[in-house]
Write a protein that holds these residues in place. Structure first.
Motif, short mmCIF file in Angstrom:
data_model
loop_
_atom_site.label_atom_id
_atom_site.label_comp_id
_atom_site.label_asym_id
_atom_site.label_seq_id
_atom_site.Cartn_x
_atom_site.Cartn_y
_atom_site.Cartn_z
N ALA A 78 2.08 -3.35 -13.13
CA ALA A 78 1.33 -3.07 -12.82
C ALA A 78 -0.76 -2.88 -13.38
CB ALA A 78 1.25 -1.68 -13.28
N ARG A 79 -0.62 -4.48 -13.76
CA ARG A 79 -1.77 -5.26 -14.02
C ARG A 79 -1.79 -6.15 -13.09
NH1 ARG A 79 -7.08 -4.98 -14.84
NH2 ARG A 79 -7.82 -7.03 -16.19
N VAL A 80 -0.81 -6.69 -12.45
CA VAL A 80 -0.84 -7.04 -11.47
C VAL A 80 -2.10 -7.51 -10.33
CG1 VAL A 80 0.26 -9.87 -10.19
CG2 VAL A 80 0.18 -9.41 -12.78
N ALA A 81 -1.10 -6.45 -9.66
CA ALA A 81 -1.66 -5.34 -8.85
C ALA A 81 -2.53 -5.14 -8.34
CB ALA A 81 0.15 -4.28 -8.41
N GLU A 82 -2.98 -4.77 -9.88
CA GLU A 82 -4.61 -3.77 -9.83
C GLU A 82 -5.39 -4.75 -9.90
OE1 GLU A 82 -7.57 -2.02 -13.45
OE2 GLU A 82 -5.01 -2.50 -13.82
N LEU A 83 -5.28 -5.74 -10.02
CA LEU A 83 -6.18 -7.31 -9.99
C LEU A 83 -6.15 -7.83 -8.45
CD1 LEU A 83 -5.37 -9.14 -13.02
CD2 LEU A 83 -8.09 -7.38 -12.67
N VAL A 84 -5.04 -7.81 -8.36
CA VAL A 84 -5.35 -8.07 -6.36
C VAL A 84 -5.69 -6.92 -5.38
CG1 VAL A 84 -3.40 -8.18 -4.86
CG2 VAL A 84 -3.01 -9.51 -6.59
N ALA A 85 -5.22 -6.12 -6.06
CA ALA A 85 -5.97 -4.95 -5.01
C ALA A 85 -7.40 -4.72 -6.21
CB ALA A 85 -5.84 -3.29 -5.64
N GLY A 86 -7.84 -5.34 -6.23
CA GLY A 86 -9.28 -5.38 -6.64
C GLY A 86 -9.59 -6.44 -6.46
N GLY A 87 -9.67 -6.84 -5.61
CA GLY A 87 -10.17 -9.12 -5.40
C GLY A 87 -10.49 -9.84 -6.75
N ARG A 88 -9.86 -9.36 -7.24
CA ARG A 88 -10.11 -10.45 -8.80
C ARG A 88 -8.88 -11.74 -8.62
NH1 ARG A 88 -11.56 -5.15 -12.30
NH2 ARG A 88 -10.36 -6.77 -13.86
N SER A 89 -7.32 -11.53 -8.11
CA SER A 89 -6.25 -12.31 -7.91
C SER A 89 -7.20 -13.57 -7.03
CB SER A 89 -4.86 -12.09 -7.73
OG SER A 89 -4.09 -12.29 -8.17
N PHE A 90 -6.72 -14.39 -7.27
CA PHE A 90 -7.61 -15.57 -6.18
C PHE A 90 -6.23 -16.69 -7.03
CE2 PHE A 90 -10.91 -14.10 -7.55
CZ PHE A 90 -11.79 -13.72 -6.40
#
Length: 291
Positions: A189-201
């Protein structure tokens, strides 16, 4: 030497669980050091001080004049904020009486070491103690390292491809798999949250595998913190961590916050050298106690 009953009572009287009425005072303390306090500040700025939404309690310590001076976030992590010796003793007593509920203690090295010295006898042997983790920051993009043009934001439909890299990074860094316990539901869920927020690169190979990845974890108005930096083992030794970090740094400074930080294990000599080449400089030190 253990404190006597009078010292214990005085310490407990100086602390209490904060609530929504204390939000402005708590934020004032958190903003005194945006870099060191980024992890706690990002949670408080987002959801306030309600324990259910915050994912833990926020303890406050008051000086003799009745002014709120120090904080301690007590959730999955135990994190000190602006805590001097008296506040550390008071928070340690509250934590000792409550019993260990956290998976780690993490925060500025000196007060965290003092806190752990007071808790060690009652909380038992930790899995690992990392006594010195340099805290690094920068306000400028990389000048000696060219950003990797292939590093980009991870898309929502790429989460399943990203997850194995995230699990590998976490396991290497922390020493246990994030899939233990609940099967990894909270971590996913945390990984998905970061991706959805545009904060995963990430940089992906031609066959779609993750070559490099990093996230911007904590974000406040004053600073943000990069985390989860990882290069696939078969691609290590090609300075992809440097060019990848230079790219993420550009994104962070341009779109997120004026100061970008991270902290690193002191024994990770290669990572420290890579971050130095990208332009990060040491501004403090953290300590982590892992259970």
């Amino acid at each position: 030497m253990l404190p006597g009953p009078f010292q214990v009572a005085r310490a407990l009287a100086a602390t209490r669980i904060l609530d929504t009425a204390d939000l402005d005072a708590a934020l004032e303390i958190l903003h005194r050091d945006p870099v060191a306090n980024a992890f706690v500040a990002t949670r408080v700025e987002a959801v306030g001080l309600d324990p259910w939404r915050l994912g833990g309690e926020m303890w406050g310590w008051y000086d003799q004049d009745g002014q709120l001076e120090s904080l301690c976030y007590a959730g999955a992590n135990l994190v000190l904020v602006n805590a001097g010796p008296e506040a550390v003793r008071a928070f340690a007593e509250r934590a000792r009486r409550q019993g260990r509920r956290c998976s780690s203690i993490v925060g500025p090295a000196e007060p965290t070491a003092a806190l752990w010295a007071l808790l060690e006898r009652s909380w038992g042997t930790p899995r690992e103690v990392r006594a010195h983790q340099p805290l690094l920051s920068t306000t400028e993009p990389a000048t000696e390292v060219a950003p990797d043009p292939l590093v980009r934001r991870v898309r929502k439909n790429e989460i399943e491809t990203l997850m194995p890299a995230c699990v590998a990074m976490f396991t290497e860094e922390v020493g246990i798999s994030p899939l233990a316990g609940d099967g990894g539901l909270l971590y996913q869920a945390r990984v998905a949250e970061l991706v959805a927020g545009g904060r995963s690169f990430a940089r992906f190979s031609e066959d779609g595998e993750v070559v490099f990845k990093a996230e911007i974890g904590a974000v406040t108005a004053g600073a943000c913190q990069i985390q989860g930096v990882w290069v696939a083992p078969e691609h290590r030794g090609r300075r992809l961590s440097e060019t990848g970090m230079a790219a993420v740094l550009d994104f962070a400074l341009r779109e997120v916050a004026p100061v970008v930080s991270l902290y690193v294990n002191d024994f990770n000599v290669r990572a420290r050298a890579a971050y130095h080449r990208v332009g990060f400089r040491e501004v403090g030190a953290f300590m982590s106690v892992l259970f």
